[in-house]
Design an enzyme around this catalytic site. Structure first.
Site, PDB file in Angstrom:
ATOM      1  N   LYS A 199       2.931 -15.451   1.542  1.00 47.72           N
ATOM      2  CA  LYS A 199       3.132 -15.895   0.753  1.00 47.72           C
ATOM      3  C   LYS A 199       4.753 -16.255   0.548  1.00 47.72           C
ATOM      4  CE  LYS A 199       1.470 -17.634  -3.509  1.00 47.72           C
ATOM      5  NZ  LYS A 199       0.582 -18.746  -3.481  1.00 47.72           N
ATOM      6  N   ASP A 237     -12.125  -8.965   4.489  1.00 43.25           N
ATOM      7  CA  ASP A 237     -13.446  -9.022   3.640  1.00 43.25           C
ATOM      8  C   ASP A 237     -14.205 -10.178   3.557  1.00 43.25           C
ATOM      9  OD1 ASP A 237     -13.557  -5.977   3.348  1.00 43.25           O
ATOM     10  OD2 ASP A 237     -14.181  -6.328   1.218  1.00 43.25           O
ATOM     11  N   ASP A 245      -6.313  -6.871   3.725  1.00 43.26           N
ATOM     12  CA  ASP A 245      -7.576  -6.161   3.065  1.00 43.26           C
ATOM     13  C   ASP A 245      -8.583  -7.138   2.663  1.00 43.26           C
ATOM     14  OD1 ASP A 245      -8.738  -4.033   2.076  1.00 43.26           O
ATOM     15  OD2 ASP A 245      -8.059  -4.459   0.111  1.00 43.26           O
ATOM     16  N   ASP A 258      -3.200 -17.943  -0.277  1.00 42.16           N
ATOM     17  CA  ASP A 258      -4.307 -18.737  -1.013  1.00 42.16           C
ATOM     18  C   ASP A 258      -4.814 -19.899  -0.103  1.00 42.16           C
ATOM     19  OD1 ASP A 258      -1.824 -20.095  -1.044  1.00 42.16           O
ATOM     20  OD2 ASP A 258      -1.851 -20.766  -2.989  1.00 42.16           O
ATOM     21  N   TYR A 278       0.689  -1.253  -0.200  1.00 38.63           N
ATOM     22  CA  TYR A 278       0.042  -0.030  -0.102  1.00 38.63           C
ATOM     23  C   TYR A 278       0.853   1.279  -0.190  1.00 38.63           C
ATOM     24  CZ  TYR A 278      -4.762  -1.642   0.778  1.00 38.63           C
ATOM     25  OH  TYR A 278      -5.970  -2.439   0.868  1.00 38.63           O
TER      26      TYR A 278
HETATM   27  C1  IPM Z   1     -10.556  -1.072   4.157  1.00 35.03           C
HETATM   28  C2  IPM Z   1     -10.733  -0.459   2.910  1.00 35.03           C
HETATM   29  C3  IPM Z   1      -9.729   0.440   2.480  1.00 35.03           C
HETATM   30  C4  IPM Z   1      -8.329  -0.226   2.299  1.00 35.03           C
HETATM   31  C5  IPM Z   1      -9.709   1.376   1.171  1.00 35.03           C
HETATM   32  C6  IPM Z   1     -11.037   2.219   1.298  1.00 35.03           C
HETATM   33  C7  IPM Z   1      -8.442   2.391   0.864  1.00 35.03           C
HETATM   34  O1  IPM Z   1     -11.070  -1.446   1.786  1.00 35.03           O
HETATM   35  O2  IPM Z   1     -10.312  -0.290   5.065  1.00 35.03           O
HETATM   36  O3  IPM Z   1     -10.645  -2.195   4.031  1.00 35.03           O
HETATM   37  O4  IPM Z   1      -7.967  -0.785   1.226  1.00 35.03           O
HETATM   38  O5  IPM Z   1      -7.617  -0.365   3.258  1.00 35.03           O
HETATM   39 MG    MG Z   2     -10.812  -3.330   2.450  1.00 31.04          MG
END
Ligand code: IPM
Ligand code: MG
Length: 362
Positions: A192, A252, A248, A224, A141
């Site tokens: 990884k 999710d 990240d 993975d 990032y």
């Molecule tokens: C998160 C979001 C952020 C990230 C974005 C909005 C920059 O997806 O907090 O997970 O990628 O970190």
């Molecule tokens: Mg995110």
């Protein structure tokens, strides 16, 4: 000394859900004796529209003086055409970086009342309680060099750099070991290392740190495989620690295991314990302004703030139990409503939590 809390509503549904969290904070202040001063500032697209920048200087200065920050969400399609450095996400990333909020705690908890909300079979997810510890201020990032460049032949290429210094790996590993020590004492480090040198170093440093935590059971997993295991048998995990981009993606997926990303809070902490608290979900532009968004992830972010930032786990428990109580009453926003039930709106959900909380004030 009263706590200085900076509130950053941001974009999309951010202002609506934050408004409900503020009501909860006001009850905590007025009826539970929480000593807190609240200020608001702009960030993200709202920062760009009001002050010409996704992280306005005034916001950054307030953030640097704050004891804790509560953030709604940033981003929206109307900002996609802006130059990259002016896009809403940049405001959030700069704030993480400026305040050195390297430790991102993302719990994925399945509320028993919402067992049917998951797309996975109930026996796979019932009782699920995972903590993902994501490194938040390093890796690909922020790594340099990065960019898009024009090559000699007229083609362009785009490139980023995944880089970690040993000290960055060590500090996030320590946070994860400490958290594991307060839970089931199992830590899985995800990397990884079969392909990437940066992961090879990550694994080596995590193993070194592990020597200081003999009572924690450490395992390593390739990313993975971790993605697959998360949806196959998620309850094998207690605490997961991983680098920024992997975290990240995996967070999710973990959130969706619970079927209710609208329920999940997060904390981003620096070395001195100062933190920013925000729901895991995004700005949801498609439902913004309709009053239907679920405010519970933001309200539960207040609970995380009380627990991790303000050392008031007593009040955190009150907030969490108040949320449990409204779920027990059957209240559901659209994102967590079962087929056939009538969903409540953002304000009604917020008010129900406020009422439940008031009922607990002595
Ligand atoms: C998160 C979001 C952020 C990230 C974005 C909005 C920059 O997806 O907090 O997970 O990628 O970190
Ligand atoms: Mg995110």
């Amino acid at each position: 000394m009263s706590t200085r809390l900076l509130i950053l509503p941001g974009d999309g549904i951010g202002p609506e859900i934050v408004a409900e969290a503020i009501k909860v904070l006001e009850v905590l202040r007025d009826e539970f004796g929480l000593s807190v001063e609240m200020e608001q500032a702009s960030i993200g697209g709202a920062g760009y529209e009001q002050d010409g920048h996704p992280l306005p200087q005034a916001t950054l200065e307030l953030a640097q003086r704050a004891d804790a920050i509560l953030l709604g969400a940033v981003g929206g399609p109307q900002f996609n055409e802006l130059p990259r450095e002016l896009r809403p996400e940049r405001g959030l990333l700069s704030l993480r970086s400026e305040l050195d909020l390297f430790a991102n705690l993302r719990p994925a908890i399945l509320y028993p009342q919402l067992a049917d909300a998951s797309t996975l079979r109930p026996e796979v997810v019932s009782g699920l309680d995972i903590m993902i510890v994501r490194e938040l201020t390093g890796g690909i990032y922020f790594g340099k060099p990065r960019g898009i460049r024009l090559l000699d032949g007229g083609q362009r290429d785009g490139y980023n750099t995944m880089v970690y210094q040993e000290a960055e790996i060590e500090r996030i590993a320590r946070v994860a070991f400490e958290i594991a020590g307060k839970r089931q004492k199992r830590l899985c480090s995800v990397d990884k290392a079969n392909v990437l040198e940066v992961s090879e170093l990550w694994r080596e440093v995590v193993d070194q740190v592990a020597v200081d935590y003999p009572d924690i059971e450490l395992s390593h997993m390739y990313v993975d495989n971790a993605a697959m295991q998360l949806v196959r048998a998620p309850k094998q995990f207690d605490v997961v620690v991983t680098e920024n981009l992997f975290g990240d993606v995996l967070s999710d997926a973990a959130a969706m295991l619970t079927g209710s990303i609208g329920m999940l809070p997060s904390a981003s902490l620096n070395a001195s314990g100062m933190g920013m608290y925000e729901p895991i979900h995004g700005s949801a532009p498609d439902i913004a302004g309709k009053g239907v968004a679920n405010p519970l992830a933001t309200i539960l972010s207040v609970a995380m703030m009380l627990r991790y930032g303000l050392d008031r786990s007593d009040l955190a428990t009150h907030v969490e139990e108040a949320v449990g109580q409204v779920l027990d009453q059957g209240l559901r926003t659209a994102d967590i409503a079962a087929d056939g039930s009538t969903p409540v709106g953002t304000e009604q959900m917020g008010q129900a939590v406020v009422d439940a909380l008031r009922g607990r004030a002595s």
